[in-house]
Design a protein around this motif. Structure first.
Motif, PDB file in Angstrom:
ATOM      1  N   ILE A  11      50.654  43.612  40.649  1.00 15.89           N
ATOM      2  CA  ILE A  11      50.199  43.174  41.968  1.00 15.89           C
ATOM      3  C   ILE A  11      49.356  41.918  41.773  1.00 15.89           C
ATOM      4  O   ILE A  11      48.174  42.004  41.443  1.00 15.89           O
ATOM      5  N   ALA A  12      49.962  40.780  41.942  1.00 20.15           N
ATOM      6  CA  ALA A  12      49.313  39.542  41.518  1.00 20.15           C
ATOM      7  C   ALA A  12      49.627  38.396  42.463  1.00 20.15           C
ATOM      8  O   ALA A  12      50.491  38.490  43.332  1.00 20.15           O
ATOM      9  N   CYS A  13      48.905  37.309  42.259  1.00 26.84           N
ATOM     10  CA  CYS A  13      49.184  36.082  43.004  1.00 26.84           C
ATOM     11  C   CYS A  13      49.945  35.111  42.115  1.00 26.84           C
ATOM     12  O   CYS A  13      50.281  34.014  42.538  1.00 26.84           O
ATOM     13  N   ASN A  14      50.146  35.467  40.853  1.00 29.00           N
ATOM     14  CA  ASN A  14      50.788  34.600  39.857  1.00 29.00           C
ATOM     15  C   ASN A  14      49.933  33.399  39.478  1.00 29.00           C
ATOM     16  O   ASN A  14      50.438  32.427  38.933  1.00 29.00           O
ATOM     17  N   GLY A  15      48.655  33.472  39.759  1.00 31.03           N
ATOM     18  CA  GLY A  15      47.735  32.405  39.362  1.00 31.03           C
ATOM     19  C   GLY A  15      47.678  32.251  37.856  1.00 31.03           C
ATOM     20  O   GLY A  15      47.548  31.147  37.330  1.00 31.03           O
ATOM     21  N   ASN A  16      47.786  33.355  37.141  1.00 32.01           N
ATOM     22  CA  ASN A  16      47.741  33.278  35.676  1.00 32.01           C
ATOM     23  C   ASN A  16      48.985  32.602  35.125  1.00 32.01           C
ATOM     24  O   ASN A  16      48.931  31.878  34.144  1.00 32.01           O
ATOM     25  N   THR A  17      50.117  32.863  35.773  1.00 37.19           N
ATOM     26  CA  THR A  17      51.358  32.204  35.372  1.00 37.19           C
ATOM     27  C   THR A  17      51.187  30.697  35.453  1.00 37.19           C
ATOM     28  O   THR A  17      51.529  29.958  34.538  1.00 37.19           O
ATOM     29  N   VAL A  94      46.209  40.083  31.271  1.00 37.36           N
ATOM     30  CA  VAL A  94      45.997  38.677  31.574  1.00 37.36           C
ATOM     31  C   VAL A  94      45.403  38.565  32.969  1.00 37.36           C
ATOM     32  O   VAL A  94      46.078  38.818  33.962  1.00 37.36           O
ATOM     33  N   GLY A  95      44.137  38.214  33.038  1.00 38.38           N
ATOM     34  CA  GLY A  95      43.494  38.049  34.340  1.00 38.38           C
ATOM     35  C   GLY A  95      42.630  39.233  34.733  1.00 38.38           C
ATOM     36  O   GLY A  95      42.714  40.319  34.152  1.00 38.38           O
ATOM     37  N   THR A  96      41.805  38.987  35.734  1.00 34.27           N
ATOM     38  CA  THR A  96      40.850  40.004  36.169  1.00 34.27           C
ATOM     39  C   THR A  96      41.539  41.166  36.883  1.00 34.27           C
ATOM     40  O   THR A  96      41.110  42.315  36.766  1.00 34.27           O
ATOM     41  N   CYS A  97      42.598  40.906  37.596  1.00 33.14           N
ATOM     42  CA  CYS A  97      43.307  42.000  38.273  1.00 33.14           C
ATOM     43  C   CYS A  97      43.843  42.997  37.250  1.00 33.14           C
ATOM     44  O   CYS A  97      43.630  44.194  37.382  1.00 33.14           O
ATOM     45  N   ALA A  98      44.521  42.511  36.235  1.00 33.83           N
ATOM     46  CA  ALA A  98      45.097  43.414  35.233  1.00 33.83           C
ATOM     47  C   ALA A  98      44.007  44.094  34.414  1.00 33.83           C
ATOM     48  O   ALA A  98      44.194  45.199  33.910  1.00 33.83           O
ATOM     49  N   ILE A 103      40.867  41.187  42.840  1.00 35.43           N
ATOM     50  CA  ILE A 103      41.026  41.131  44.293  1.00 35.43           C
ATOM     51  C   ILE A 103      42.052  42.156  44.768  1.00 35.43           C
ATOM     52  O   ILE A 103      41.866  42.820  45.786  1.00 35.43           O
ATOM     53  N   PHE A 104      43.123  42.319  44.019  1.00 36.20           N
ATOM     54  CA  PHE A 104      44.197  43.182  44.518  1.00 36.20           C
ATOM     55  C   PHE A 104      43.964  44.668  44.284  1.00 36.20           C
ATOM     56  O   PHE A 104      44.775  45.500  44.670  1.00 36.20           O
ATOM     57  N   ARG A 105      42.814  44.998  43.680  1.00 34.86           N
ATOM     58  CA  ARG A 105      42.352  46.371  43.666  1.00 34.86           C
ATOM     59  C   ARG A 105      42.215  46.853  45.114  1.00 34.86           C
ATOM     60  O   ARG A 105      42.379  48.035  45.414  1.00 34.86           O
ATOM     61  N   SER A 137      40.016  38.599  30.848  1.00 34.78           N
ATOM     62  CA  SER A 137      39.720  38.539  32.279  1.00 34.78           C
ATOM     63  C   SER A 137      39.578  37.089  32.707  1.00 34.78           C
ATOM     64  O   SER A 137      39.484  36.181  31.890  1.00 34.78           O
ATOM     65  N   GLY A 138      39.536  36.911  34.017  1.00 32.70           N
ATOM     66  CA  GLY A 138      39.450  35.558  34.584  1.00 32.70           C
ATOM     67  C   GLY A 138      40.393  35.477  35.753  1.00 32.70           C
ATOM     68  O   GLY A 138      41.446  36.108  35.743  1.00 32.70           O
ATOM     69  N   CYS A 139      39.991  34.759  36.751  1.00 32.65           N
ATOM     70  CA  CYS A 139      40.840  34.671  37.933  1.00 32.65           C
ATOM     71  C   CYS A 139      41.036  33.211  38.286  1.00 32.65           C
ATOM     72  O   CYS A 139      40.330  32.683  39.106  1.00 32.65           O
ATOM     73  N   PRO A 140      41.983  32.538  37.650  1.00 32.87           N
ATOM     74  CA  PRO A 140      42.888  33.045  36.622  1.00 32.87           C
ATOM     75  C   PRO A 140      42.264  32.928  35.230  1.00 32.87           C
ATOM     76  O   PRO A 140      41.160  32.454  35.082  1.00 32.87           O
ATOM     77  N   VAL A 141      43.054  33.351  34.246  1.00 27.71           N
ATOM     78  CA  VAL A 141      42.616  33.229  32.873  1.00 27.71           C
ATOM     79  C   VAL A 141      42.765  31.764  32.453  1.00 27.71           C
ATOM     80  O   VAL A 141      43.670  31.058  32.905  1.00 27.71           O
TER      81      VAL A 141
ATOM     82  N   PRO B  53      42.642  31.401  48.215  1.00 26.35           N
ATOM     83  CA  PRO B  53      43.485  30.721  47.231  1.00 26.35           C
ATOM     84  C   PRO B  53      44.304  31.713  46.411  1.00 26.35           C
ATOM     85  O   PRO B  53      45.364  31.372  45.890  1.00 26.35           O
ATOM     86  N   ARG B  54      43.837  32.946  46.324  1.00 27.22           N
ATOM     87  CA  ARG B  54      44.546  33.967  45.550  1.00 27.22           C
ATOM     88  C   ARG B  54      45.732  34.559  46.305  1.00 27.22           C
ATOM     89  O   ARG B  54      46.335  35.531  45.840  1.00 27.22           O
ATOM     90  N   VAL B  55      46.038  34.022  47.471  1.00 22.35           N
ATOM     91  CA  VAL B  55      47.294  34.427  48.102  1.00 22.35           C
ATOM     92  C   VAL B  55      48.440  34.011  47.193  1.00 22.35           C
ATOM     93  O   VAL B  55      49.417  34.724  47.023  1.00 22.35           O
ATOM     94  N   PRO B 140      44.476  26.244  38.749  1.00 24.81           N
ATOM     95  CA  PRO B 140      44.408  26.728  40.136  1.00 24.81           C
ATOM     96  C   PRO B 140      43.088  27.431  40.472  1.00 24.81           C
ATOM     97  O   PRO B 140      42.257  27.637  39.610  1.00 24.81           O
ATOM     98  N   HIS B 141      42.994  27.795  41.756  1.00 23.19           N
ATOM     99  CA  HIS B 141      41.936  28.661  42.274  1.00 23.19           C
ATOM    100  C   HIS B 141      40.556  28.039  42.336  1.00 23.19           C
ATOM    101  O   HIS B 141      39.574  28.646  41.939  1.00 23.19           O
ATOM    102  N   THR B 142      40.482  26.836  42.868  1.00 22.11           N
ATOM    103  CA  THR B 142      39.161  26.318  43.201  1.00 22.11           C
ATOM    104  C   THR B 142      38.850  26.673  44.654  1.00 22.11           C
ATOM    105  O   THR B 142      39.755  26.959  45.432  1.00 22.11           O
TER     106      THR B 142
HETATM  107  S1  SF4 Z   1      43.141  37.889  38.448  1.00 22.36           S
HETATM  108 FE1  SF4 Z   1      43.047  36.362  40.020  1.00 22.36          FE
HETATM  109  S2  SF4 Z   1      44.533  34.894  39.453  1.00 22.36           S
HETATM  110 FE2  SF4 Z   1      44.914  36.786  38.569  1.00 22.36          FE
HETATM  111  S3  SF4 Z   1      46.396  37.793  39.764  1.00 22.36           S
HETATM  112 FE3  SF4 Z   1      44.376  38.509  40.222  1.00 22.36          FE
HETATM  113  S4  SF4 Z   1      43.749  37.234  41.910  1.00 22.36           S
HETATM  114 FE4  SF4 Z   1      45.464  36.218  40.946  1.00 22.36          FE
END
Ligand code: SF4
Ligand code: SF4
Lengths: 291, 419
Positions: A11-17, A94-98, A103-105, A137-141, B53-55, B140-142
């Motif tokens: 469940i992600a925004c793909n920001g890490n990608t 990879v990332g704070t969600c995982a 956020i997607f919690r 962790s990191g949003c994104p990493v 931005p996290r959409v 991303p994500h500023t």
């Molecule tokens: S950790 Fe942040 S960047 Fe990563 S999927 Fe979650 S919201 Fe998106």
């Protein structure tokens, strides 16, 4: 030999990608690693191949928060993780969600969390793979954090991890470390205004850098900048509780910030603040580029 | 026949119905949603600047700009400096550009049988990422755009750096995408002229001609674009007739039975959004020429998107020249948002088309938040009687592979579609 990597998105925004695609030496990386699957990079297998079989692979990367309800190609991500975690050497969140749920919690899936943590709380499931996991962790990493960790795994480096399984190499620092506004913090000059180069955002604008573990001001983002250098408070996106509420404000009790820098007690803080305020440094009261 | 479409930042299912060996209907299904609108409910207004931005990982900046403008529209007399406006427009341009490079090199080229050259996508998009980070701290994500302006201050040195990123990107375009001067490309009026040049873009366009795919991907020829700024105009276009009087109130979302993605229509009709729509509304000569010859086909859609790179680079240079560094970056709003109960909306052009945010505030907290993403417009899953834009574009094709190509010319992003 190339190491084989599965990039699994939950469940992600793909920001890490997309953060990963900002890694400057990606060509080198793709010489040393091969994705058996990735969201946008071509791979030898399709998502259906991945979820229906158990394709040999060395590292499992998980992006996004996890819930049994969430599926990829009609298979629950938890089942995919269960299957691959058995055969890989390492699992990297990879990332704070995982890692913590992020956020997607808060999205509508049942029992959404990180792989081993629900915010700060350790979870009981996946205990058998605990010693295989590294959390990034990191949003994104930061892409360098991800890529260099993968190289460390490739080289079988014995990574020192913190309590949340994050490599100390990157997470022993605080974001505060290296901010260009440090002097304003040290001398408690709290005259920060948005849109200016001067001032520290800890006192009024919610900067969480002094208690956020990450290397943003050490490695820099996109090789050029960081949030706090630019003038945006650190939102604490590498920490379990991200996102907190009222992110642009500093929560205070009787004038003292509720969250103090790592390792600083309330009394020490007050003493220090008293002393540093007494300095009254003219240079820090003025604009940086004053004539 | 159901096909799983992937490498679209997630996945979708296309259920193809054939009649006489031709596709006669395609049901589009997105299987998941994260429901970020629910996540926003009850949060303090400014937190939306961090959450939104996290959409989406690839167009998160457009979501930031849409958020800040929606919040600002809740105020009556908010002042924003021209400098702040221009900076926001610049960083949004850079995001559009990085997206176009990624789409063309990572998604499109391989669909035409070329080897995926990751570096060609990442090198120029990294330059654009640096340009955004210069002002925004990271990409991303500023969340660098805040109500009242932007958080950064910029110096002449920043401008010099920025110009270098832009020049390097221009050079990349000229060395790879199309081997002509980027400035001339941005003002070129004729498709035939483009086809004379070397480069990855003309190669693909020639391939479309050679393989006789020119009629592929045609839909209604109805375009709409809401995001206005110093480059983009607002309006709708039916073929080449443009009408600039359009109103957001007529853009409506509706639930679908088969998919998590909601449909979006304007006055009950489906419209295409995105670079092709923008170019048609802006009456861009090159794209009008393409449209006159080949309609709203994959040819025009690809050309419109890629040529926007050079146009936006050129326009960005203009914006930089006009920047007055003495203006403030940020002007503090005179009312604290906590005292606020109001509502507002915004529309910006994201890489994939019009993005709309609507917000309702109660005492500074978010009571309701609605997001309409570009891909929802293009990928609306209508009925057989009333098909969505991309559905219509796939009708009549013989081959599922071709249908996938057509589908992906709309630059599908499943995270945005389902937000
Ligand atoms: S950790 Fe942040 S960047 Fe990563 S999927 Fe979650 S919201 Fe998106
Ligand atoms: S703005 Fe944040 S990171 Fe910078 S000095 Fe202040 S507390 Fe530290």
């Amino acid at each position: 030999m190339k190491m084989r990597v599965l990039w699994l998105s939950a469940i992600a925004c793909n920001g890490n990608t997309h953060s990963f695609l900002n890694y400057p030496y990606i060509e080198q990386f793709l010489n040393d690693f091969e994705f058996i699957y990735h969201q946008v990079i071509d791979s030898a297998y399709s998502l259906e191949d991945i979820v229906l079989n158990q394709i040999p692979c060395d590292i499992l990367l998980i992006e996004g928060a996890i819930s049994r309800e969430f599926q990829r190609a009609d298979v629950s991500v938890i089942e995919i993780i269960e299957s691959y975690s058995k055969i890989v050497q390492k699992i990297v969140t990879v990332g704070t969600c995982a890692t913590f749920g992020g956020i997607f919690r808060e999205s509508d899936y049942e029992n959404t969390s990180g792989l081993h943590f629900n915010q700060e709380k350790s979870l009981g499931n996946f205990q058998d793979i605990l010693d295989k996991t590294v959390s990034l962790s990191g949003c994104p990493v930061h892409p360098e954090v991800l890529v260099n960790t993968l190289y460390a795994i490739k080289k079988s480096v014995n990574l020192k991890l913190d309590n949340f399984l994050r490599p100390k190499e990157f997470y022993a620092y605080t974001v505060h470390n290296g901010c260009t506004r440090n002097e304003y913090f040290e001398y408690k000059v709290d005259n920060h205004k948005f849109g200016e180069l001067e001032g520290c955002m800890y006192y009024d604008h919610g900067c969480q850098a002094p208690y956020t573990h990450a290397s943003c001001n050490k490695i820099l983002w996109n090789e050029v900048n960081s949030k706090t250098r630019a003038g945006l408070p650190c939102m604490g996106c590498t920490e379990p509780k991200f996102p907190k509420q009222n992110l642009f404000e500093t929560k205070k009790n009787m004038g003292i910030p509720e969250y103090l820098p790592v390792g600083v007690g309330k009394r020490t803080y007050l003493t220090l603040a008293g002393i540093t305020k007494a300095f009254n440094i003219q240079r820090l009261q003025k604009k940086l580029f004053d004539d | 026949m159901i096909k799983l479409i992937e490498k679209i930042e997630g996945e979708a299912k296309l259920n193809f119905n054939f009649k006489d060996n031709k596709i006669d209907f395609v049901d589009i299904e997105f299987m998941s949603t994260r429901n970020i609108e629910n996540i926003l409910k009850g949060k303090s207004a400014f937190d939306a600047l961090v959450i939104n931005p996290r959409v989406c990982g690839i167009c998160g900046h457009a979501h930031l700009i849409a958020t800040v403008e929606a919040l600002e529209s809740c105020y009556d007399n908010l002042q924003i400096s021209n400098k702040a406006k221009s900076l926001r427009e610049l960083t949004l341009n850079f995001e559009l550009i990085q997206n176009h490079f990624k789409w063309f090199y990572l998604t499109m080229m391989p669909l035409f049988g070329h080897k995926q050259e990751v570096l060609k996508a990442t090198y120029p998009s990294q330059l654009m990422g640096k340009a955004i980070a210069l002002f925004g701290g990271q990409y991303p994500h500023t969340s660098y755009a805040v109500v009242g302006g932007v958080v950064c201050d910029i110096t002449e040195m920043d401008i010099i750096k920025l110009q270098h990123y832009i020049e390097q990107t221009v050079k990349f375009v000229e060395d790879n995408l199309i081997k002509m001067e980027s400035e001339s490309f941005s003002t070129c009026k004729s498709v035939d002229n483009i086809l004379k040049y070397e480069g990855d873009l003309p190669d693909i366009l020639r391939q479309i001609k050679k393989e006789e795919l020119l009629a592929y991907g045609k839909s209604y020829g109805r375009f709409i674009s809401f995001g206005e700024n110093s480059y983009f105009k607002k309006g709708k276009s039916l073929k080449t007739r443009v009408n600039n009087n359009i109103f957001i109130e007529h853009a409506k979302e509706s639930e679908t039975a088969t998919s998590f993605a909601k449909n979006v229509s304007y006055k009950d009709k489906y419209y295409e959004v995105g670079p092709l729509a923008r170019a048609m509304v802006n009456k861009n000569k090159l794209i009008l020429d393409a449209h006159r010859k080949y309609g709203d086909s994959i040819f025009s859609r690809i050309l419109a998107r890629v040529s926007e790179i050079s146009q936006l680079l050129k326009h960005s240079k203009k914006l930089i020249q006009k920047l007055d560094l003495n203006e403030p970056s940020y002007i503090e709003p005179c009312i604290d948002i906590k005292q606020f109960s109001s509502s507002g909306y915004s529309a910006v052009e994201a890489a994939r088309g019009t993005l709309i945010h609507k917000v309702e505030l109660e005492n500074g907290f978010i009571k309701n938040y609605e997001i309409i993403t570009p891909t929802q417009w293009n990928l609306s899953g209508g009925t057989r009687e009333k098909q969505g834009v991309s559905q219509k574009a796939m009708i009549g094709l013989y081959d599922i592979k071709m249908a996938e190509l057509v589908f992906k010319t709309f630059d599908v992003c499943s995270v945005c579609t389902t937000h």
